[in-house]
Scaffold this motif. Structure first.
Motif, PDB file in Angstrom:
ATOM      1  N   ASP A 168       3.127 -11.279 -15.413  1.00  0.00           N
ATOM      2  CA  ASP A 168       2.685 -12.221 -14.379  1.00  0.00           C
ATOM      3  C   ASP A 168       2.057 -11.431 -13.227  1.00  0.00           C
ATOM      4  O   ASP A 168       2.699 -11.166 -12.206  1.00  0.00           O
ATOM      5  CB  ASP A 168       3.866 -13.053 -13.889  1.00  0.00           C
ATOM      6  N   TYR A 169       0.805 -11.073 -13.420  1.00  0.00           N
ATOM      7  CA  TYR A 169       0.116 -10.259 -12.416  1.00  0.00           C
ATOM      8  C   TYR A 169      -0.311 -11.123 -11.233  1.00  0.00           C
ATOM      9  O   TYR A 169      -0.973 -12.146 -11.415  1.00  0.00           O
ATOM     10  CB  TYR A 169      -1.105  -9.592 -13.037  1.00  0.00           C
ATOM     11  N   ARG A 170       0.065 -10.692 -10.032  1.00  0.00           N
ATOM     12  CA  ARG A 170      -0.282 -11.417  -8.817  1.00  0.00           C
ATOM     13  C   ARG A 170      -1.193 -10.567  -7.934  1.00  0.00           C
ATOM     14  O   ARG A 170      -1.059  -9.334  -7.882  1.00  0.00           O
ATOM     15  CB  ARG A 170       0.990 -11.774  -8.028  1.00  0.00           C
ATOM     16  N   LEU A 171      -2.081 -11.243  -7.231  1.00  0.00           N
ATOM     17  CA  LEU A 171      -2.974 -10.546  -6.309  1.00  0.00           C
ATOM     18  C   LEU A 171      -2.167  -9.892  -5.190  1.00  0.00           C
ATOM     19  O   LEU A 171      -1.281 -10.515  -4.606  1.00  0.00           O
ATOM     20  CB  LEU A 171      -3.982 -11.522  -5.698  1.00  0.00           C
ATOM     21  N   LEU A 172      -2.516  -8.639  -4.897  1.00  0.00           N
ATOM     22  CA  LEU A 172      -1.821  -7.942  -3.823  1.00  0.00           C
ATOM     23  C   LEU A 172      -2.236  -8.493  -2.469  1.00  0.00           C
ATOM     24  O   LEU A 172      -1.414  -8.636  -1.559  1.00  0.00           O
ATOM     25  CB  LEU A 172      -2.114  -6.437  -3.899  1.00  0.00           C
ATOM     26  N   VAL A 173      -3.531  -8.781  -2.317  1.00  0.00           N
ATOM     27  CA  VAL A 173      -4.043  -9.415  -1.099  1.00  0.00           C
ATOM     28  C   VAL A 173      -4.920 -10.586  -1.521  1.00  0.00           C
ATOM     29  O   VAL A 173      -5.475 -10.587  -2.616  1.00  0.00           O
ATOM     30  CB  VAL A 173      -4.846  -8.421  -0.227  1.00  0.00           C
ATOM     31  N   PRO A 174      -5.057 -11.624  -0.707  1.00  0.00           N
ATOM     32  CA  PRO A 174      -5.857 -12.793  -1.095  1.00  0.00           C
ATOM     33  C   PRO A 174      -7.318 -12.439  -1.347  1.00  0.00           C
ATOM     34  O   PRO A 174      -7.832 -11.415  -0.876  1.00  0.00           O
ATOM     35  CB  PRO A 174      -5.715 -13.725   0.116  1.00  0.00           C
ATOM     36  N   ILE A 175      -7.983 -13.298  -2.081  1.00  0.00           N
ATOM     37  CA  ILE A 175      -9.384 -13.079  -2.429  1.00  0.00           C
ATOM     38  C   ILE A 175     -10.257 -12.932  -1.188  1.00  0.00           C
ATOM     39  O   ILE A 175     -11.160 -12.094  -1.135  1.00  0.00           O
ATOM     40  CB  ILE A 175      -9.894 -14.237  -3.312  1.00  0.00           C
ATOM     41  N   TRP A 176      -9.975 -13.732  -0.170  1.00  0.00           N
ATOM     42  CA  TRP A 176     -10.840 -13.744   1.003  1.00  0.00           C
ATOM     43  C   TRP A 176     -10.578 -12.564   1.925  1.00  0.00           C
ATOM     44  O   TRP A 176     -11.337 -12.322   2.879  1.00  0.00           O
ATOM     45  CB  TRP A 176     -10.642 -15.057   1.777  1.00  0.00           C
ATOM     46  N   ASP A 177      -9.528 -11.797   1.695  1.00  0.00           N
ATOM     47  CA  ASP A 177      -9.158 -10.691   2.582  1.00  0.00           C
ATOM     48  C   ASP A 177     -10.219  -9.589   2.524  1.00  0.00           C
ATOM     49  O   ASP A 177     -10.679  -9.207   1.445  1.00  0.00           O
ATOM     50  CB  ASP A 177      -7.799 -10.129   2.154  1.00  0.00           C
ATOM     51  N   GLU A 178     -10.623  -9.088   3.678  1.00  0.00           N
ATOM     52  CA  GLU A 178     -11.673  -8.064   3.738  1.00  0.00           C
ATOM     53  C   GLU A 178     -11.244  -6.753   3.107  1.00  0.00           C
ATOM     54  O   GLU A 178     -12.074  -5.899   2.821  1.00  0.00           O
ATOM     55  CB  GLU A 178     -12.090  -7.829   5.210  1.00  0.00           C
ATOM     56  N   ARG A 179      -9.942  -6.581   2.877  1.00  0.00           N
ATOM     57  CA  ARG A 179      -9.474  -5.350   2.244  1.00  0.00           C
ATOM     58  C   ARG A 179      -9.876  -5.276   0.758  1.00  0.00           C
ATOM     59  O   ARG A 179      -9.679  -4.244   0.126  1.00  0.00           O
ATOM     60  CB  ARG A 179      -7.969  -5.227   2.385  1.00  0.00           C
ATOM     61  N   THR A 180     -10.434  -6.360   0.225  1.00  0.00           N
ATOM     62  CA  THR A 180     -10.920  -6.314  -1.154  1.00  0.00           C
ATOM     63  C   THR A 180     -12.296  -5.670  -1.255  1.00  0.00           C
ATOM     64  O   THR A 180     -12.795  -5.444  -2.361  1.00  0.00           O
ATOM     65  CB  THR A 180     -11.012  -7.735  -1.749  1.00  0.00           C
ATOM     66  N   ARG A 181     -12.888  -5.350  -0.121  1.00  0.00           N
ATOM     67  CA  ARG A 181     -14.204  -4.716  -0.129  1.00  0.00           C
ATOM     68  C   ARG A 181     -14.111  -3.280  -0.601  1.00  0.00           C
ATOM     69  O   ARG A 181     -13.177  -2.558  -0.253  1.00  0.00           O
ATOM     70  CB  ARG A 181     -14.830  -4.749   1.269  1.00  0.00           C
ATOM     71  N   LEU A 182     -15.098  -2.864  -1.412  1.00  0.00           N
ATOM     72  CA  LEU A 182     -15.170  -1.452  -1.805  1.00  0.00           C
ATOM     73  C   LEU A 182     -15.620  -0.637  -0.611  1.00  0.00           C
ATOM     74  O   LEU A 182     -16.550  -1.019   0.111  1.00  0.00           O
ATOM     75  CB  LEU A 182     -16.173  -1.274  -2.948  1.00  0.00           C
ATOM     76  N   ARG A 183     -14.988   0.494  -0.409  1.00  0.00           N
ATOM     77  CA  ARG A 183     -15.320   1.304   0.758  1.00  0.00           C
ATOM     78  C   ARG A 183     -16.135   2.518   0.352  1.00  0.00           C
ATOM     79  O   ARG A 183     -16.086   2.959  -0.763  1.00  0.00           O
ATOM     80  CB  ARG A 183     -14.030   1.752   1.457  1.00  0.00           C
TER      81      ARG A 183
END
Length: 440
Positions: free
Chosen positions: A425-440
């Protein structure tokens, strides 16, 4: 594979796509149709002076007008083509040919005239000098009935090299014993196929030992028809080579290529002939698309299909669609919702709707367990963004919970999923809309 293929030739291939579809009824009003046309060039008997050009057409029987006859039901129509040469400055010149062909279609019973899976195919041949043309194909019903028109930009190849290869033709069926071929014409392949066949010819003026390469590239979703960016990327998804000894003659080849690595979208199949040193002698390319054909059966449960809109529809939109007691009204509002988002209005297909529900279907197949796959965190990401470009999977780690990192390079995003329960049951660590999902 992540190899990138950058070429201006891609743009030349894209230019052969249909650029206009203008069906008209007897009153001159626009009307949708599935008239399809494909055009391929091959070497003619006189070699490089002119090239042979085969024009294939396909139209559903449901688009034709049939009349009862002693033999069953008959439809008559005319195909009128106009071939206009394109000048060096890109402008259209004068028509060079205007052939007309008459066609009669007979079926034994009325049911076949209403069968949406039945088509009438035609093949017509003419001869043109190598160069660029605009070809308009008009289908005209008997006695001035319905008429449809399709226009294509075409580049007729010159076969003046020691080794040349014809345009590629996608086949729906091929009879090895009789040599009879049934072209795909639409250049659209169903996602449930295991493979597809391609026919092409190679011309040699002497004994040649060559390597024939066959490759399939996925066209970037950001590339649009008519795009003139020479750096538009296409990803290599399949490649194979075959060594052949060819005599001084015309040889016909039919090969079957796999589809297990092909997702929905547009592709290029590239055929290349190289000599023993790896030098390119000639190449041919064909654009096609892979479409999902399971939509009609998948949304039989209209209420479930409405519920699955929650990732892209607002709550009030879903409430508006689902509130009527009448199923037909709910279905009508459902189609109205998608019609507003149709990237090709006026045609029968809604590619955006097909893509969305294919992703829902794929999520259910791959990520479902006790919960439907589309409702899981990974399923939600798949429905919204499609399959990731790369998955960094860590299912077994010492003193670390299983996790996956999904990378979407095209949109500069990554999503991290953690299986805290150990039950998949894999869950997202941070929500989809969170800016931390951006590649840096």
């Amino acid at each position: 594979m992540t190899n990138r293929y950058h070429t201006v030739l891609l743009l030349a291939v894209c230019s052969t796509l249909a650029v206009a579809l203008h069906p008209r009824d007897a009153n001159g009003q626009a009307d949708a149709t599935d008239l399809e046309v494909d055009i391929v060039s091959l070497m003619s008997q006189d070699g490089a002076v002119t090239s042979r050009v085969d024009i294939y057409s396909r139209i559903p029987l449901t688009e034709l007008s049939f009349q009862p006859s002693p033999e069953g039901f008959v439809s008559r129509y005319r195909i009128a083509a106009e071939i206009v040469e394109v000048r060096d400055d890109g402008r259209r010149g004068n028509p060079v040919q205007s052939p007309i062909w008459d066609r009669t279609v007979r079926v034994p019973n009325f049911a076949e005239t209403r069968d949406s899976t039945r088509y009438d195919y035609t093949t017509h041949t003419l001869f043109l000098k190598p160069g660029r043309y605009v070809v308009e194909v008009n289908l005209i019903g008997e006695e001035g009935g319905q008429s449809y028109s399709k226009e294509m930009a075409v580049r007729v190849k010159a076969f003046d090299r020691p080794v040349s290869i014809s345009d590629a033709l996608l086949l729906e069926d091929y009879n090895t014993s009789t040599g009879r071929v049934l072209p795909t014409v639409a250049d659209r392949l169903s996602s449930d196929l295991l493979g597809f066949s391609v026919m092409y010819e190679i011309y040699t003026d002497s004994l040649q030992s060559v390597t024939i390469g066959r490759q399939i590239f996925r066209i970037s979703d950001t590339l649009t028809e008519g795009d003139e960016d020479p750096k538009a990327a296409a990803e290599l998804v399949f490649a194979e080579e075959e060594e052949k000894n060819l005599g001084a003659k015309r040889t016909q080849h039919v090969v079957t290529l796999p589809m297990n690595e092909l997702r929905l979208g547009r592709y290029i199949v590239r055929l290349a002939v190289n000599d023993g040193d790896g030098t390119l002698l000639d190449a041919s390319e064909k654009v096609f698309s892979v479409d999902w054909t399971g939509l009609a059966s998948y949304i039989l449960d209209i209420d479930e299909a409405i519920a699955q809109l929650r990732y892209i529809a607002k709550r009030n939109e879903i409430r508006h669609i689902s509130e009527p007691e009448s199923r037909s009204v709910r279905l009508s509002r459902f189609h109205d919702f998608w019609q507003k988002r149709d990237p090709s209005p006026g045609t029968r297909r809604n590619e955006r709707m097909e893509e969305y529900y294919y992703r829902v279907y794929h999520a259910n197949q791959r990520y479902g367990s006790l919960t439907d796959g589309w409702e899981t965190d990974r399923g939600q990401v798949v429905v919204l963004f499609g399959e990731p470009d790369h998955i960094d999977s860590h299912p077994y780690n010492f003193n670390v919970e299983p996790y996956e990192i999904w990378y979407y390079y095209g949109i500069g995003r990554r999503f991290i999923f953690v299986d805290r329960s150990g039950l998949g049951d894999y869950r997202l660590l941070v929500p989809i809309w969170d800016e931390r999902t951006r590649l840096r």
